[in-house]
Every structure is written in structure tokens, then in C-alpha cells.
Design a protein around this motif. Structure first.
Motif, PDB file in Angstrom:
ATOM      1  N   GLU A 280       0.832  -1.208   0.000  1.00 41.92           N
ATOM      2  CA  GLU A 280       0.000   0.000   0.000  1.00 41.92           C
ATOM      3  C   GLU A 280       0.865   1.256   0.000  1.00 41.92           C
ATOM      4  OE1 GLU A 280      -2.718  -0.206   3.235  1.00 41.92           O
ATOM      5  OE2 GLU A 280      -3.833  -1.919   2.430  1.00 41.92           O
ATOM      6  N   ALA A 281       1.966   1.205   0.733  1.00 41.99           N
ATOM      7  CA  ALA A 281       2.863   2.367   0.773  1.00 41.99           C
ATOM      8  C   ALA A 281       3.495   2.609  -0.594  1.00 41.99           C
ATOM      9  CB  ALA A 281       3.949   2.151   1.833  1.00 41.99           C
ATOM     10  N   PHE A 282       3.841   1.524  -1.294  1.00 41.16           N
ATOM     11  CA  PHE A 282       4.418   1.668  -2.631  1.00 41.16           C
ATOM     12  C   PHE A 282       3.468   2.432  -3.543  1.00 41.16           C
ATOM     13  CE2 PHE A 282       7.499  -2.206  -2.752  1.00 41.16           C
ATOM     14  CZ  PHE A 282       8.123  -1.710  -1.616  1.00 41.16           C
ATOM     15  N   GLU A 283       2.210   2.022  -3.511  1.00 41.17           N
ATOM     16  CA  GLU A 283       1.227   2.643  -4.397  1.00 41.17           C
ATOM     17  C   GLU A 283       0.931   4.076  -3.968  1.00 41.17           C
ATOM     18  OE1 GLU A 283      -3.158   1.658  -6.362  1.00 41.17           O
ATOM     19  OE2 GLU A 283      -2.248   0.274  -4.913  1.00 41.17           O
ATOM     20  N   ARG A 284       0.897   4.303  -2.653  1.00 44.90           N
ATOM     21  CA  ARG A 284       0.580   5.638  -2.149  1.00 44.90           C
ATOM     22  C   ARG A 284       1.703   6.632  -2.458  1.00 44.90           C
ATOM     23  NH1 ARG A 284       0.212   4.237   2.544  1.00 44.90           N
ATOM     24  NH2 ARG A 284       2.152   4.989   3.462  1.00 44.90           N
TER      25      ARG A 284
ATOM     26  N   THR B  53       7.303   3.359 -15.615  1.00 41.99           N
ATOM     27  CA  THR B  53       6.784   4.687 -15.293  1.00 41.99           C
ATOM     28  C   THR B  53       6.131   4.637 -13.916  1.00 41.99           C
ATOM     29  OG1 THR B  53       6.337   5.125 -17.632  1.00 41.99           O
ATOM     30  CG2 THR B  53       5.275   6.560 -16.032  1.00 41.99           C
ATOM     31  N   CYS B  54       6.643   5.435 -12.993  1.00 46.45           N
ATOM     32  CA  CYS B  54       6.013   5.553 -11.673  1.00 46.45           C
ATOM     33  C   CYS B  54       5.462   6.962 -11.536  1.00 46.45           C
ATOM     34  CB  CYS B  54       6.993   5.206 -10.555  1.00 46.45           C
ATOM     35  SG  CYS B  54       8.567   6.073 -10.606  1.00 46.45           S
TER      36      CYS B  54
ATOM     37  N   GLY C  90       3.381  17.842  -4.096  1.00 45.20           N
ATOM     38  CA  GLY C  90       2.458  18.960  -3.899  1.00 45.20           C
ATOM     39  C   GLY C  90       1.036  18.615  -4.251  1.00 45.20           C
ATOM     40  N   GLY C  91       0.646  17.364  -4.013  1.00 46.79           N
ATOM     41  CA  GLY C  91      -0.720  16.949  -4.276  1.00 46.79           C
ATOM     42  C   GLY C  91      -0.985  16.563  -5.715  1.00 46.79           C
ATOM     43  N   ILE C  92       0.039  16.636  -6.546  1.00 49.88           N
ATOM     44  CA  ILE C  92      -0.119  16.291  -7.967  1.00 49.88           C
ATOM     45  C   ILE C  92       0.855  15.166  -8.306  1.00 49.88           C
ATOM     46  CG2 ILE C  92       0.014  17.132 -10.344  1.00 49.88           C
ATOM     47  CD1 ILE C  92      -0.499  19.937  -9.289  1.00 49.88           C
ATOM     48  N   ARG C  93       0.384  14.185  -9.067  1.00 49.74           N
ATOM     49  CA  ARG C  93       1.240  13.080  -9.473  1.00 49.74           C
ATOM     50  C   ARG C  93       1.875  13.363 -10.838  1.00 49.74           C
ATOM     51  NH1 ARG C  93       1.265   8.798  -6.242  1.00 49.74           N
ATOM     52  NH2 ARG C  93      -0.450   8.475  -4.767  1.00 49.74           N
ATOM     53  N   PHE C  94       3.183  13.131 -10.894  1.00 51.37           N
ATOM     54  CA  PHE C  94       3.930  13.369 -12.121  1.00 51.37           C
ATOM     55  C   PHE C  94       4.536  12.051 -12.615  1.00 51.37           C
ATOM     56  CE2 PHE C  94       3.937  17.391  -9.901  1.00 51.37           C
ATOM     57  CZ  PHE C  94       3.730  18.320 -10.904  1.00 51.37           C
ATOM     58  N   PRO C  95       4.505  11.776 -13.916  1.00 55.55           N
ATOM     59  CA  PRO C  95       5.132  10.550 -14.441  1.00 55.55           C
ATOM     60  C   PRO C  95       6.655  10.675 -14.433  1.00 55.55           C
ATOM     61  CG  PRO C  95       4.261  11.867 -16.244  1.00 55.55           C
ATOM     62  CD  PRO C  95       3.822  12.558 -14.977  1.00 55.55           C
ATOM     63  N   VAL C  96       7.328   9.643 -13.930  1.00 61.06           N
ATOM     64  CA  VAL C  96       8.790   9.619 -13.874  1.00 61.06           C
ATOM     65  C   VAL C  96       9.274   8.269 -14.394  1.00 61.06           C
ATOM     66  CG1 VAL C  96      10.823   9.662 -12.382  1.00 61.06           C
ATOM     67  CG2 VAL C  96       8.902  11.204 -11.914  1.00 61.06           C
ATOM     68  N   GLU C  97      10.193   8.301 -15.363  1.00 59.07           N
ATOM     69  CA  GLU C  97      10.799   7.075 -15.865  1.00 59.07           C
ATOM     70  C   GLU C  97      11.933   6.670 -14.926  1.00 59.07           C
ATOM     71  OE1 GLU C  97      10.042   5.193 -18.744  1.00 59.07           O
ATOM     72  OE2 GLU C  97       8.219   6.395 -18.555  1.00 59.07           O
ATOM     73  N   ALA C  98      11.880   5.437 -14.423  1.00 51.21           N
ATOM     74  CA  ALA C  98      12.896   4.990 -13.468  1.00 51.21           C
ATOM     75  C   ALA C  98      12.959   3.468 -13.429  1.00 51.21           C
ATOM     76  CB  ALA C  98      12.593   5.530 -12.073  1.00 51.21           C
ATOM     77  N   ARG C  99      14.095   2.955 -12.997  1.00 49.29           N
ATOM     78  CA  ARG C  99      14.193   1.551 -12.627  1.00 49.29           C
ATOM     79  C   ARG C  99      13.932   1.473 -11.124  1.00 49.29           C
ATOM     80  NH1 ARG C  99      19.524  -1.285 -14.818  1.00 49.29           N
ATOM     81  NH2 ARG C  99      18.244  -3.133 -14.449  1.00 49.29           N
ATOM     82  N   LEU C 100      13.406   0.361 -10.669  1.00 50.58           N
ATOM     83  CA  LEU C 100      13.023   0.224  -9.264  1.00 50.58           C
ATOM     84  C   LEU C 100      13.795  -0.905  -8.596  1.00 50.58           C
ATOM     85  CD1 LEU C 100       9.139   0.455  -9.722  1.00 50.58           C
ATOM     86  CD2 LEU C 100      10.739   2.331  -9.274  1.00 50.58           C
ATOM     87  N   SER C 101      14.160  -0.682  -7.338  1.00 50.80           N
ATOM     88  CA  SER C 101      14.790  -1.730  -6.538  1.00 50.80           C
ATOM     89  C   SER C 101      14.211  -1.672  -5.128  1.00 50.80           C
ATOM     90  CB  SER C 101      16.313  -1.553  -6.498  1.00 50.80           C
ATOM     91  OG  SER C 101      16.674  -0.369  -5.808  1.00 50.80           O
TER      92      SER C 101
END
Length: 487
Positions: A151-155, A183-184, A189-200
Motif C-alpha cells: 500500500e505504501a508503494f502505491e501511495r 513509469t512511476c 504537492g498533491g499532484i502526481r507526475f510521471p517519472v521514468e525509473a528503474r526500481l529496486s
């Protein structure tokens, strides 16, 4: 930032044996302090201590655990602010630390408790029966998925674990690896922005697991990494292979240790990655090819090692340069133009003048390379090699010479200037074989055999070849009769 700087200290250390004085910039591999001059250009290297943190405790715990002569060093703590002026004065005072004992007392670090704790730990720690190899395996067990807060990941990042699982990258992340670029959507600031990244995934001291994004960078940083300033040779290697090509001592800001590490560039994100040497094992065999001691040592040092005759998953043989890659925490395979640049340092004592110089290995196209051949090539002469095998499995003979400008071997059937040939005293039979198989010349006893001669062969080898020779001779005589030629 200024307020934080006021709350930070650095350590001044005096080597009582040599009299050297400097600012602590971590620990060397032998546990002794790594010193830097107290000048602004070295400020980024200094190990800094928050006055209310535990970094100082960690530093001295490691110092007394690793250093063989800890009492050889005296430590003094001073504030970062105004450090240059204070150190200039302290240098004069430390020339006579006994005489100026009272003046130095407010800065002197009492290390008694750290020394006692280290001694007690040695007494209480039982010998470890497991091998180092097993310890490393235990240290890098897969991450416990039950500690993951989906849930924290998604939030926090707008990423669903189930999506990662379906994409086939979740298992790799649990194994301390990274996902491909995804894409995460972090919330800012209350707005979600698309960011290209690798995740670990990162395991925290409290047992929880956090998601760590590795954003896409426009270009790699080829100037420095933490305390490491890249040299021209480092930058050249990073550009060509993505790997530093050597082992570097990277400062661990939490412990103050200088950790021998491999450094590479993540090719998908341009992020600089380091992994400690201690967590990676150097293989004994790669793709069916056994590594000798020299090859293993070169690989462990971060260098590229050229291997011939490896076998792919499809069963096809291939050649490539292998090298440790910190991002993969495993091996890189370099082909084509990269190969020559990564053969450096493996030339039996020869130092290449540029990255394309041909590496003269132990074999060439299935034949062993003799010392006499190396001697001839050292004089830039052609050497006769008999029984080479081409890509289709066919054998051939040729004069061979390394072409260091083009980074490859040159092959010739004939050499007009005989002074350019380095003779290794071949037998006359071998000369006949070369003349027929490679030079297109003939031998009356075998000219109609119609197939390459075996080494040393100057006559038909069996009944079949004898028949071929006789049939050819009969045809030749019949042709001459019809044309009215004398025989």
C-alpha cells in the motif's frame, strides 16, 4: 544548510609515528585513517559527524576493529565552520602535544571506550566455522516479501506490486536486482507526475522494505562518484564499456570505511552504481571455459578478460571479453570493437600503446601460439601457421601477422618479400603442403588428388587418392594426344 554545517565536526588526526597531520576522510583498507589536507578543495572528502548522531561511534568501532596499530594515532575533534584556521593553529600545537596538552584537551577525543568495546567483542566472538563463501550467500538472501508494504508503494510512488509481478521483474527485485525502466507516479504537492525509473528494494534496519526509484539521467556523471575523482583513463573506460575497469575505494558515509568496490554505469538510467568487491564471487568457469589464475586475478581487479570458445544457450560457440559489472552484480560480455580495448593488461608483460592493440593469446583459430611466433611478431614479421580452422570448420594454412592499427590479425597466402617472413625452420614436407594448399602450386605426385594435403604429405595417402591421381593423369595424357602435343 548553514545551520546544519554549524552542528557538524570533523576529525583531525596526528600519526604519532610519522608526524603527519590531516583531516580524516574515512579509513583505508588496512584500517588506518585516510588523511586529506585541511583545504576547501578537499572538503567533499572529509568525514563529517553530526554532534547528536552515531557516525562517530561507527567510525571508531571500525577503526579499532581493523587497524593493527590504533595507538599510533591521536584524534582531535573540531567544528567544520572555521576549520581551516583552527587546523593551522592546531598543527603548531601538535608539534608538541605533551607541552600543549591543556590547550588541546577540549578537542582531544577519548577513544578508551571504543578500544575496550573492540577488545571485548574479540573475546566474546566465537570462531566462525562457516566458510566465507557461505557467509556471503547468507548475507545476500532474497528479500522477505512479507515485509513489503504494498500500500505504501502505491501511495508514495503510484506503483502496484502486482503490476511488477505480472511484468516479470518482481522476483528480480526480491533478489536485490532492479526492474527495467518503468513509469512511476510520485506525488509532489498533491499532484502526481510521471517519472521514468528503474526500481529496486531496500531493507531497512527496522526490518521493513522500501521501494527505491532510480530515475533516468540525461547523461552519466563521468567526473566523480562520492569520494572518487575519475581519471582520464577511468572516463575512457566508462564511456566504452560502462565499467570503471579497476577496483576503487569508495567511502561509506555511515561507517567512515573505504570499501574496495567495482563501479559501473547503469546503461538504462545513466546512474553510477558501486558494489563492494566482497559481495561478488569470481567464477572458475564461464560458459564452458575454465579460467586460469591470471584470468581470475585480472577479472577480480575489474579488468576485461578475453575468452575464446564459450558456448551460448543455443549451443553455438562464441568469443567475447568478460568483465565485472556493478549494476548487474555479475558479468558483462563485450563483443566486436570493444574486444580489443578490453584485452589490455593481459599481454604477458606487453603494455599496449592504444586500446586497439591485438592481444596475443595462447591460441589462434585452434592452433597454439608458440614463443617463436611471438618473437617473429615482435619484429613485425609474418609467421607461417599450418592447420588453422575457419568458421566453417575447414583447415587452412597461412602467413599471419598482428595488425595493431586495425586491432586484428592479417592473413596472407603468399609473401612476395621473403625477408618479411620469420622462419621457424619448417620441414620441407610442410613447405610443399603450404605451397599446394595455400599458394595454389602443384606437386606432380599429388596434383590430381583434389583435396588439401595432410601435414607432411607429398604423395597420395590411400587407394582413393591414388585412383584420383591416376584418373587425372590419364585425362591429361588423353587431352595432350587430341591436341597433338608431345608428352
Amino acid at each position: 544548510m548553514e545551520q546544519k554545517k554549524k552542528d557538524q565536526d570533523v576529525l583531525i588526526v596526528r600519526d604519532e609515528q610519522t608526524g603527519e597531520i590531516g583531516v580524516v576522510a574515512g579509513l583505508k583498507s588496512d584500517g588506518t585513517p585516510n588523511l586529506r589536507p585541511a583545504k576547501a578543495e578537499h572538503a567533499q572528502d572529509f568525514l563529517r559527524f553530526d554532534r547528536h548522531g552515531d557516525v562517530l561511534d561507527n567510525f571508531f568501532a571500525n577503526f579499532f576493529r581493523q587497524c593493527k596499530e590504533p595507538n599510533r594515532f591521536g584524534f582531535y575533534r573540531v567544528a567544520v565552520e572555521g576549520m581551516e584556521n583552527v587546523v593551522a593553529v592546531m598543527k603548531d600545537l601538535l608539534k608538541d602535544p605533551v607541552g600543549f596538552r591543556d590547550v588541546l584537551a577540549p578537542h582531544k577525543v577519548d577513544t578508551t571506550k571504543y578500544e575496550q568495546a573492540a577488545a571485548q567483542q574479540v573475546q566474546e566472538t566465537p570462531p566462525e566455522p562457516e566458510k566465507e563463501e557461505k557467509q556471503q550467500d547468507e548475507k545476500y538472501q532474497p528479500i522477505d516479501e512479507t515485509q513489503v508494504d504494498s500500500e505504501a508503494f502505491e501511495r508514495l510512488w503510484g506503483v502496484k506490486v502486482e503490476d511488477l509481478r505480472q511484468a516479470g521483474c518482481w522476483e528480480r527485485m526480491l533478489g536485490h536486482g532492479k526492474s527495467p525502466l518503468v513509469t512511476c507516479y510520485p506525488e509532489i504537492g498533491g499532484i502526481r507526475f510521471p517519472v521514468e525509473a528503474r526500481l529496486s528494494l531496500r531493507e531497512n534496519p527496522d526490518g521493513t522494505v522500501s521501494l527505491v526509484p532510480h530515475p533516468l539521467h540525461r547523461e552519466p556523471n563521468l567526473k566523480s562518484y562520492k569520494n572518487i575523482e575519475f581519471t582520464d583513463e577511468d572516463r575512457k573506460s566508462l564511456k566504452k564499456t560502462g565499467n570503471l575497469g579497476r577496483v576503487a575505494e569508495v567511502l561509506d558515509k555511515n561507517t567512515g570505511e573505504l570499501v574496495p568496490s567495482y563501479i559501473s554505469i547503469d546503461r538504462q538510467t545513466n546512474e553510477t552504481i558501486a558494489v563492494p568487491v566482497s559481495v561478488l564471487r569470481i567464477p572458475d568457469e564461464v560458459k564452458g571455459v575454465k579460467l586460469d589464475k591470471e584470468q581470475q586475478e585480472a577479472l577480480a581487479a575489474g579488468k576485461g578478460v578475453y575468452l575464446e570458445g564459450m558456448t551460448s544457450k543455443s549451443g553455438k560457440p562464441f568469443n567475447a571479453t568478460i568483465q565485472i559489472n556493478a549494476d548487474k552484480q555479475g558479468l558483462d560480455f563485450h563483443f566486436g570493437g570493444h574486444r580489443q580495448a578490453q584485452r589490455n593488461g593481459q599481454q604477458n608483460g606487453q603494455t599496449p600503446d592504444d586500446g586497439r592493440k591485438v592481444y596475443i593469446g595462447k591460441t589462434l583459430l585452434g592452433l597454439p601460439i608458440l614463443d617463436e611466433m611471438r618473437q617473429g611478431w615482435a619484429q613485425n614479421k609474418w609467421v607461417l601457421m599450418e592447420g588453422l580452422t575457419d568458421k566453417k570448420g575447414r583447415t587452412f594454412n597461412a602467413y599471419v601477422r598482428p595488425n595493431h592499427e586495425k586491432g586484428k590479425y592479417d592473413f596472407r597466402r603468399t609473401i612476395a618479400d621473403k625477408s618479411q617472413i620469420y622462419e621457424i625452420n619448417p620441414a620441407h614436407a610442410s613447405e610443399t603442403q603450404v605451397a599446394i594448399n595455400s599458394d595454389g602450386k602443384t606437386n606432380e605426385a599429388t596434383k590430381h588428388v583434389g583435396e588439401p594435403l595432410k601435414k607432411g604429405q607429398t604423395a597420395p595417402a590411400d587407394t582413393k587418392q591414388q585412383e584420383q591421381q591416376e584418373q587425372g593423369e590419364n585425362r591429361r595424357q588423353h587431352t595432350r594426344k587430341r591436341s597433338g602435343m608431345k608428352m
